[in-house]
Design a protein around this motif. Structure first.
Motif, short mmCIF file in Angstrom:
data_model
loop_
_atom_site.label_atom_id
_atom_site.label_comp_id
_atom_site.label_asym_id
_atom_site.label_seq_id
_atom_site.Cartn_x
_atom_site.Cartn_y
_atom_site.Cartn_z
N THR A 67 0.85 -1.19 0.00
CA THR A 67 0.00 0.00 0.00
C THR A 67 0.88 1.24 0.00
N ILE A 68 0.64 2.11 -0.97
CA ILE A 68 1.37 3.37 -1.04
C ILE A 68 0.48 4.47 -0.47
N SER A 69 1.10 5.40 0.25
CA SER A 69 0.38 6.54 0.80
C SER A 69 1.33 7.73 0.86
N ARG A 70 0.77 8.89 1.13
CA ARG A 70 1.61 10.08 1.20
C ARG A 70 1.05 11.06 2.20
N ASP A 71 1.94 11.87 2.73
CA ASP A 71 1.59 12.96 3.62
C ASP A 71 2.03 14.23 2.92
#
Length: 120
Positions: A67-71
């Motif tokens: 799972t890729i995510s970003r802030d």
């Protein structure tokens, strides 16, 4: 502008790791971010990308496991890797399309790579 990746290591098959990559330096905006990997003797391949709005895209080989995510305020991208397999062993590189100034053009920047080894 620099990208700094961290979080790699040695893990047993079936285990998990979380990679992080932050952007440092003065930038105007950060567009798409992503992770790529390169195994010994193989070409670099896309693992996952995510747009500034959060739309993710995955390689078939990692769908359902990664799972890729970003802030966005922190200009940081993450890759949560679960159910790791020996074939996931590679150097993982983060990538970001960055515009450094309001009048500049968007350019790709790469992190230094972090080693992920999946082995019993």
């Amino acid at each position: 502008v620099q990208l700094q990746a961290s979080g790699g290591g040695l893990v047993q098959p079936g285990g998990s790791l979380r990679l992080s990559c932050g952007v440092s330096g003065s930038v105007f905006d950060v567009n798409a971010m992503g992770w790529y990997r390169q195994a010994p003797g193989k070409q670099r391949e896309l693992v996952a990308t995510i747009t500034a709005y959060g739309t993710a895209n995955y390689a078939d080989s990692v769908k359902g496991r990664f799972t890729i995510s970003r802030d966005n305020p922190k200009s940081t991208v993450y890759l949560q890797m679960n159910s790791l397999k020996p074939e996931d062993t590679a150097v993982y590189y983060c990538n970001a399309d960055i515009r450094e100034t309001i009048v500049g053009r968007t350019k790709p920047f790469w992190g230094q790579g972090t080693q992920v080894t999946v082995s019993s």
